[in-house]
Design an enzyme around this catalytic site. Structure first.
Site, PDB file in Angstrom:
ATOM      1  N   ASN A 170     -20.458  -5.079 110.720  1.00 34.68           N
ATOM      2  CA  ASN A 170     -20.090  -4.375 110.174  1.00 34.68           C
ATOM      3  C   ASN A 170     -22.108  -3.452 110.298  1.00 34.68           C
ATOM      4  O   ASN A 170     -22.375  -3.785 110.268  1.00 34.68           O
ATOM      5  CB  ASN A 170     -20.857  -5.769 108.525  1.00 34.68           C
ATOM      6  CG  ASN A 170     -21.048  -5.269 107.239  1.00 34.68           C
ATOM      7  OD1 ASN A 170     -21.431  -4.264 107.364  1.00 34.68           O
ATOM      8  ND2 ASN A 170     -20.519  -5.563 106.983  1.00 34.68           N
TER       9      ASN A 170
ATOM     10  N   SER B 289     -23.523  -8.152 114.872  1.00 32.25           N
ATOM     11  CA  SER B 289     -22.202  -7.651 113.597  1.00 32.25           C
ATOM     12  C   SER B 289     -21.165  -6.689 114.576  1.00 32.25           C
ATOM     13  O   SER B 289     -22.443  -6.209 114.689  1.00 32.25           O
ATOM     14  CB  SER B 289     -23.049  -8.271 112.562  1.00 32.25           C
ATOM     15  OG  SER B 289     -22.236  -7.265 111.368  1.00 32.25           O
TER      16      SER B 289
ATOM     17  N   HIS C 255     -31.480  -9.875  98.788  1.00 31.84           N
ATOM     18  CA  HIS C 255     -30.864 -11.204  99.889  1.00 31.84           C
ATOM     19  C   HIS C 255     -31.198 -11.287 101.404  1.00 31.84           C
ATOM     20  O   HIS C 255     -31.872 -12.266 101.489  1.00 31.84           O
ATOM     21  CB  HIS C 255     -29.586 -11.387  98.974  1.00 31.84           C
ATOM     22  CG  HIS C 255     -28.753 -10.029  99.731  1.00 31.84           C
ATOM     23  ND1 HIS C 255     -28.705  -9.237  99.186  1.00 31.84           N
ATOM     24  CD2 HIS C 255     -27.923 -10.563 100.655  1.00 31.84           C
ATOM     25  CE1 HIS C 255     -27.947  -8.577  99.434  1.00 31.84           C
ATOM     26  NE2 HIS C 255     -26.972  -9.109 100.270  1.00 31.84           N
TER      27      HIS C 255
ATOM     28  N   PHE D 157     -23.276  -0.608 100.769  1.00 31.06           N
ATOM     29  CA  PHE D 157     -22.241  -0.884 100.899  1.00 31.06           C
ATOM     30  C   PHE D 157     -21.419  -2.021 100.407  1.00 31.06           C
ATOM     31  O   PHE D 157     -21.656  -2.842  98.730  1.00 31.06           O
ATOM     32  CB  PHE D 157     -22.105  -1.503 102.657  1.00 31.06           C
ATOM     33  CG  PHE D 157     -22.468  -2.154 102.846  1.00 31.06           C
ATOM     34  CD1 PHE D 157     -24.164  -2.532 102.780  1.00 31.06           C
ATOM     35  CD2 PHE D 157     -21.861  -3.334 102.798  1.00 31.06           C
ATOM     36  CE1 PHE D 157     -24.950  -3.785 103.472  1.00 31.06           C
ATOM     37  CE2 PHE D 157     -23.073  -4.957 103.527  1.00 31.06           C
ATOM     38  CZ  PHE D 157     -24.164  -4.791 103.607  1.00 31.06           C
ATOM     39  N   GLY D 158     -19.907  -2.311 100.505  1.00 31.57           N
ATOM     40  CA  GLY D 158     -19.669  -3.325 100.305  1.00 31.57           C
ATOM     41  C   GLY D 158     -19.432  -3.781  98.299  1.00 31.57           C
ATOM     42  O   GLY D 158     -19.143  -2.598  98.191  1.00 31.57           O
ATOM     43  N   TYR D 159     -20.215  -4.539  98.225  1.00 30.51           N
ATOM     44  CA  TYR D 159     -19.923  -4.945  96.289  1.00 30.51           C
ATOM     45  C   TYR D 159     -21.529  -3.950  96.278  1.00 30.51           C
ATOM     46  O   TYR D 159     -21.219  -4.565  94.401  1.00 30.51           O
ATOM     47  CB  TYR D 159     -19.978  -6.381  96.248  1.00 30.51           C
ATOM     48  CG  TYR D 159     -18.514  -7.198  97.298  1.00 30.51           C
ATOM     49  CD1 TYR D 159     -18.493  -7.107  98.260  1.00 30.51           C
ATOM     50  CD2 TYR D 159     -17.715  -7.799  96.048  1.00 30.51           C
ATOM     51  CE1 TYR D 159     -17.065  -8.118  98.978  1.00 30.51           C
ATOM     52  CE2 TYR D 159     -15.971  -8.315  96.090  1.00 30.51           C
ATOM     53  CZ  TYR D 159     -16.305  -8.346  98.111  1.00 30.51           C
ATOM     54  OH  TYR D 159     -14.799  -9.103  98.426  1.00 30.51           O
ATOM     55  N   ASP D 160     -21.926  -3.494  96.434  1.00 30.01           N
ATOM     56  CA  ASP D 160     -23.354  -3.045  96.350  1.00 30.01           C
ATOM     57  C   ASP D 160     -22.633  -2.100  94.701  1.00 30.01           C
ATOM     58  O   ASP D 160     -23.839  -1.964  93.609  1.00 30.01           O
ATOM     59  CB  ASP D 160     -23.654  -2.331  96.994  1.00 30.01           C
ATOM     60  CG  ASP D 160     -24.617  -2.932  97.998  1.00 30.01           C
ATOM     61  OD1 ASP D 160     -24.660  -4.540  97.579  1.00 30.01           O
ATOM     62  OD2 ASP D 160     -25.192  -2.289  99.392  1.00 30.01           O
TER      63      ASP D 160
ATOM     64  N   ASP E 195     -24.728 -13.547 107.829  1.00 32.45           N
ATOM     65  CA  ASP E 195     -23.863 -14.177 106.969  1.00 32.45           C
ATOM     66  C   ASP E 195     -24.455 -13.777 105.470  1.00 32.45           C
ATOM     67  O   ASP E 195     -24.771 -14.585 105.217  1.00 32.45           O
ATOM     68  CB  ASP E 195     -22.771 -15.153 107.369  1.00 32.45           C
ATOM     69  CG  ASP E 195     -21.353 -15.545 106.961  1.00 32.45           C
ATOM     70  OD1 ASP E 195     -20.752 -14.583 107.713  1.00 32.45           O
ATOM     71  OD2 ASP E 195     -21.492 -16.749 105.948  1.00 32.45           O
TER      72      ASP E 195
ATOM     73  N   GLY F 186     -23.459  -1.412 108.277  1.00 26.61           N
ATOM     74  CA  GLY F 186     -24.012  -1.556 106.269  1.00 26.61           C
ATOM     75  C   GLY F 186     -24.937  -2.890 106.801  1.00 26.61           C
ATOM     76  O   GLY F 186     -26.451  -2.993 107.040  1.00 26.61           O
TER      77      GLY F 186
HETATM   78  P1  IMP Z   1     -19.604 -11.362 106.362  1.00 25.49           P
HETATM   79  O1  IMP Z   1     -19.055 -10.426 107.152  1.00 25.49           O
HETATM   80  O2  IMP Z   1     -18.414 -12.715 106.871  1.00 25.49           O
HETATM   81  O3  IMP Z   1     -21.347 -11.733 106.587  1.00 25.49           O
HETATM   82  O4  IMP Z   1     -19.017 -10.445 105.705  1.00 25.49           O
HETATM   83  C1  IMP Z   1     -19.852 -10.530 104.299  1.00 25.49           C
HETATM   84  C2  IMP Z   1     -19.512  -9.579 103.176  1.00 25.49           C
HETATM   85  O5  IMP Z   1     -20.453  -9.099 102.287  1.00 25.49           O
HETATM   86  C3  IMP Z   1     -18.893  -8.065 103.577  1.00 25.49           C
HETATM   87  O6  IMP Z   1     -17.520  -8.060 102.934  1.00 25.49           O
HETATM   88  C4  IMP Z   1     -20.375  -7.921 102.481  1.00 25.49           C
HETATM   89  O7  IMP Z   1     -19.527  -6.507 102.084  1.00 25.49           O
HETATM   90  C5  IMP Z   1     -20.635  -8.660 101.309  1.00 25.49           C
HETATM   91  N1  IMP Z   1     -21.853  -8.223 101.688  1.00 25.49           N
HETATM   92  C6  IMP Z   1     -22.934  -8.854 102.571  1.00 25.49           C
HETATM   93  N2  IMP Z   1     -24.239  -7.907 101.758  1.00 25.49           N
HETATM   94  C7  IMP Z   1     -24.145  -7.129 101.601  1.00 25.49           C
HETATM   95  C8  IMP Z   1     -24.777  -6.286  99.993  1.00 25.49           C
HETATM   96  O8  IMP Z   1     -26.340  -6.189 101.318  1.00 25.49           O
HETATM   97  N3  IMP Z   1     -24.151  -5.725  99.802  1.00 25.49           N
HETATM   98  C9  IMP Z   1     -22.924  -5.915  99.626  1.00 25.49           C
HETATM   99  N4  IMP Z   1     -22.439  -6.103 100.305  1.00 25.49           N
HETATM  100  C10 IMP Z   1     -22.252  -7.123 100.877  1.00 25.49           C
END
Ligand code: IMP
Length: 206
Positions: free
Chosen positions: A20, A18, A191, A163-166, A79, A22
């Site tokens: 990402n 990854s 999750h 991070f993200g949608y938290d 994912d 976070g």
């Molecule tokens: P992926 O890299 O395609 O798996 O994208 C996952 C998406 O879900 C990203 O936009 C993340 O910000 C969001 N996401 C996944 N896990 C979390 C979390 O624990 N908190 C907030 N957003 C999350």
């Protein structure tokens, strides 16, 4: 037919498939308890494969296998995504895409506002996060696990942690959003933690 035994992870250093930060941070914290260190795909300069599947487990498998084959190390892929019941589970596997900016980069404030604008007219606030974790070995063997955190979406977004949608998600039985709570509390109920517990049970030794 009897279930096949899970393959145990004996390596102490694996690659996290990854880019990402976070996700790398949260999975590194979970693995550290088992004495397993993570090197990130970004540090190794591994390319990011296209996520062409329509399930979390499918996309995690693509990422984990690509990283394992390119690095020769066992790879862990995460994912994950955010789903809203009144939007039929969207953005779901497209959660990251909804944050994508035309000029590159991701804007989560704008992505959360889009979710809110679409879901606002609906009374049902049910939402959940899903996380698929897949371990892949360079020989092509994979082990996959999926966890969920149920709750509700809230507006306006609250909190600076996570991070993200938290900031727009309050897990069931709690008053704070994932972005307001102490990371240790999120780690216990998320999750990602749910998927990780299954992975640990099947593949890790303390
Ligand atoms: P992926 O890299 O395609 O798996 O994208 C996952 C998406 O879900 C990203 O936009 C993340 O910000 C969001 N996401 C996944 N896990 C979390 C979390 O624990 N908190 C907030 N957003 C999350």
């Amino acid at each position: 037919m009897p279930a096949l035994p899970h393959r145990r992870l004996t390596e102490r250093r694996i690659v996290m498939a990854s880019h990402n930060a976070g996700k790398v941070r949260e999975n590194a914290a979970l693995l550290a308890e088992y004495g397993i260190a993570i090197v990130s795909a970004k540090e190794l300069g591994l390319p990011e494969p296209a996520e062409t599947e329509t399930s979390f487990l499918g996309n995690a498998t693509i990422k984990a296998l690509a990283a394992a084959r390119a690095s020769g190390l066992v790879a862990l892929a995460d994912d994950s995504g955010f789903s809203v019941a009144s939007l039929n589970g969207d953005p779901g596997v497209y959660t990251a895409d909804w944050a994508e900016q035309p000029g590159g980069g991701r804007d989560y404030a704008q992505a959360m506002a889009r979710v809110e604008a679409l879901a606002r007219p609906q009374a049902d606030r049910t939402a959940w996060f899903t996380c698929a974790l897949v371990l892949a070995w360079p020989d092509g063997h994979v082990e996959g696990f999926e966890g969920k955190a149920m709750g509700e979406w809230v507006w306006p977004p609250r909190g600076e942690k996570g991070f993200g949608y938290d900031p727009m998600f309050v897990p069931a039985g709690h008053a704070e959003t994932f972005a307001e709570m102490d990371p240790a509390v999120k780690h216990a109920i998320s999750h990602r933690a749910a998927a990780f517990r299954m992975l640990a049970e099947a593949c890790l030794e303390k």
